[in-house]
Structures are given as C-alpha cells and as structure tokens.
Design an enzyme around this catalytic site. Structure first.
Site, PDB file in Angstrom:
ATOM      1  N   ASN A 297       0.873  -1.183   0.000  1.00 39.42           N
ATOM      2  CA  ASN A 297       0.000   0.000   0.000  1.00 39.42           C
ATOM      3  C   ASN A 297       0.910   1.233   0.000  1.00 39.42           C
ATOM      4  O   ASN A 297       1.460   1.598   1.039  1.00 39.42           O
ATOM      5  CB  ASN A 297      -0.893  -0.021   1.247  1.00 39.42           C
TER       6      ASN A 297
ATOM      7  N   LYS B 296       0.056   4.237  -0.309  1.00 39.60           N
ATOM      8  CA  LYS B 296      -0.612   5.444   0.203  1.00 39.60           C
ATOM      9  C   LYS B 296      -0.347   6.585  -0.778  1.00 39.60           C
ATOM     10  O   LYS B 296      -0.290   6.345  -1.978  1.00 39.60           O
ATOM     11  CB  LYS B 296      -0.145   5.743   1.632  1.00 39.60           C
TER      12      LYS B 296
ATOM     13  N   HIS C  42      -9.473   1.446   5.072  1.00 39.07           N
ATOM     14  CA  HIS C  42      -8.198   1.675   5.758  1.00 39.07           C
ATOM     15  C   HIS C  42      -8.432   2.682   6.883  1.00 39.07           C
ATOM     16  O   HIS C  42      -9.242   3.595   6.736  1.00 39.07           O
ATOM     17  CB  HIS C  42      -7.157   2.197   4.756  1.00 39.07           C
TER      18      HIS C  42
ATOM     19  N   GLU D 199      -6.842   5.149   7.781  1.00 40.46           N
ATOM     20  CA  GLU D 199      -6.628   6.547   7.361  1.00 40.46           C
ATOM     21  C   GLU D 199      -7.870   7.083   6.657  1.00 40.46           C
ATOM     22  O   GLU D 199      -8.215   8.247   6.783  1.00 40.46           O
ATOM     23  CB  GLU D 199      -5.381   6.628   6.461  1.00 40.46           C
TER      24      GLU D 199
ATOM     25  N   GLU E 242      -5.306  -4.304  10.948  1.00 39.90           N
ATOM     26  CA  GLU E 242      -4.266  -3.290  11.104  1.00 39.90           C
ATOM     27  C   GLU E 242      -4.534  -2.484  12.377  1.00 39.90           C
ATOM     28  O   GLU E 242      -5.344  -1.543  12.360  1.00 39.90           O
ATOM     29  CB  GLU E 242      -4.278  -2.317   9.913  1.00 39.90           C
TER      30      GLU E 242
ATOM     31  N   GLY F 273       2.624   2.862  10.750  1.00 41.89           N
ATOM     32  CA  GLY F 273       3.586   3.945  10.537  1.00 41.89           C
ATOM     33  C   GLY F 273       4.319   4.369  11.792  1.00 41.89           C
ATOM     34  O   GLY F 273       4.973   5.409  11.812  1.00 41.89           O
TER      35      GLY F 273
ATOM     36  N   SER G 153       3.563  -1.618  10.474  1.00 41.14           N
ATOM     37  CA  SER G 153       5.019  -1.653  10.667  1.00 41.14           C
ATOM     38  C   SER G 153       5.641  -3.012  10.329  1.00 41.14           C
ATOM     39  O   SER G 153       6.580  -3.459  11.001  1.00 41.14           O
ATOM     40  CB  SER G 153       5.388  -1.217  12.086  1.00 41.14           C
TER      41      SER G 153
END
Ligand code: 13P
Length: 247
Positions: free
Chosen positions: A8, A10, A91, A93, A160, A166, A205
């Site tokens: 991904n 992003k 996701h 985000e 996730e 991240g 991560s």
C-alpha cells in the site's frame, strides 16, 4: 492457502518510482506460493498494468456509488477495467481522515466483489481500545458491520491495529495471532465453512526484519505493507518470508 502480500503506497511515489519498482521487481527471483500485489496511487495504475511482471495490480480505495456525477471519484468497475484485481477498503486513514463508516465500507466492498475483484477490508483498534481491554469487541463489531452483505468469495480481511501503523511499533506475533484467531472465529460464525478460507492478513510496521515471525503464526496469511513496500527489495524480502512453507 497461498500467501498474500499487498504493498500500500498510500500517497507516496512518482512516475519514476513506479517504473523503477517494477523494473527492480522483475530483476528479483520470483517468489513461489505467494501473491504479491502493488497498490500505487491511481495515476500510476496504468504504468504497472503495462509492465510484464508477476505483480498483481490493486487500488487503495474506490467510490461508494456505482457510477454517475461524483466529481473526483473512481468506481470499482473502472478499476477492474484498468486491470486491478484487489481494492483496499476501510483503511484506518480513510476512516479517520475522511470519516468513512462501516456501512460505507460494506457498500464499497460489495461494489468491488460485483466488479469481479477482491475486497481487502481493513479493521483495527485504536491504542485506547487496547488499553481499555476492548480491542476484541471493537474489532469484532467493525468486522461484522463492515462485511454486511459482502460474500465470502472475493474477500480478504486485513487486521491493522491503528497504533502499529507507521509507528515502527508492530504488534507482537502473539498480539497479532490472538486477534487473527478471534477474526477467524467471527468469520466462521458469519460465513460457516467458507469463513475458514478467507485470508486474514496483518498490517502495521511490517518490515523485512519482523515478517518471518509474523508469518509463522497459524492465522496470519500475509501482510499489508505501507512504508517498507516503497522499496522493491524490502517488499520482495517480505514476500519471500511469506513464501516459507507454502511451496
Ligand atoms: P506501515 O507498514 O507503514 O506501518 O503501514 C501499514 C499500513 O497502513 C498498510 O496499509
């Protein structure tokens, strides 16, 4: 089950980075027993689909409506038309920055499956949920609501934990496997026998250095990789770790 590793990107990358990635991937030995998927930003999809590699193409999102006057949106059907096989939805985000709800995620997942692709439905708890001991309940509810009306065929679940994305702080194999086992149970409750065959992949991560210990776990069928997927060599190392024991 075949391993599944999904890159991904992003909102990272460039035309040059996408082309370089594909060139480098093509020069590395192919990884057996694993499906490797690259999800670049929309503008670079066409660059990847034109390249001859064993990388599959995926997208990071799609529109909720099927088609129509929705300026700036991209439909699931268009992504299928461009050669995408996978689409990530829900996701964290998208949920936090764009307010996407479980119901919207479920509608998008239905569109993706109807267009003949696989929906990679993301779920995961925040740090506060885990600290409060509510992580299993939060994830179970998210899972159930995000999969309303979504068939088992053409479905991948990505766990996730938000606190691991991240941050460099990956879930331990025990934490990840614990939650994957809960998700597996819920999927079997919802889909019966078919629930046992839905891949559950981990994200947060994942790096070449920690991939192998995660992939040793029974219910971890692959990875959704952010930062470490921008480099072809590290993504290949993660894919290779996932291939161990699958050929
Ligand atoms: P990182 O691998 O950068 O933590 O990102 C994980 C992720 O959000 C993949 O979708």
């Amino acid at each position: 089950m075949v391993g599944l590793v999904i890159a991904n990107w992003k909102m990272h990358g460039s035309r040059a980075a996408a082309t370089d990635f594909v060139d480098q991937w093509g020069s590395l030995p192919s990884v057996e027993g694993v499906e490797a998927v690259l999800c670049p930003p929309y503008p670079y999809l066409a660059l990847i689909v034109g390249a001859t590699t064993d990388l599959m193409l995926g997208a990071q999102n799609c529109a909720e409506p099927a088609e129509g006057a929705y300026t700036g949106e991209v439909s699931a059907k268009m992504l299928a038309d461009m050669g995408c096989r996978y689409v990530i939805v829900g996701h964290s985000e998208r949920r936090s920055f764009y307010g996407e709800t479980d119901a919207q995620v479920a509608t998008k997942a239905q569109r993706i499956v109807s267009a003949g692709m696989t929906a990679v439905v993301c779920i995961g708890e925040a740090l506060a949920d885990r600290e409060a001991g509510a992580h299993e309940a939060v994830v179970s509810t998210q899972l159930q609501c995000s999969l309303q009306g979504v068939s088992a065929e053409g479905l991948v679940v990505a766990y996730e934990p938000v606190w691991a994305i991240g941050t460099g702080q990956t879930a331990t194999p025990q934490q990840a496997e614990g939650m994957h086992a809960v998700i597996r149970t819920r999927l079997c409750e919802q889909y019966g026998e078919a629930g046992g065959g839905i891949p559950i992949i981990y994200g947060g991560s994942v790096k070449p250095g920690n991939a192998a210990e995660l992939f040793c776990c029974n219910n971890i069928d692959g990875a959704l990789v952010g930062g470490a997927s921008l480099d072809a060599k590290s993504f290949w190392q993660i894919a290779s770790a996932s291939s161990v024991g699958r050929t």
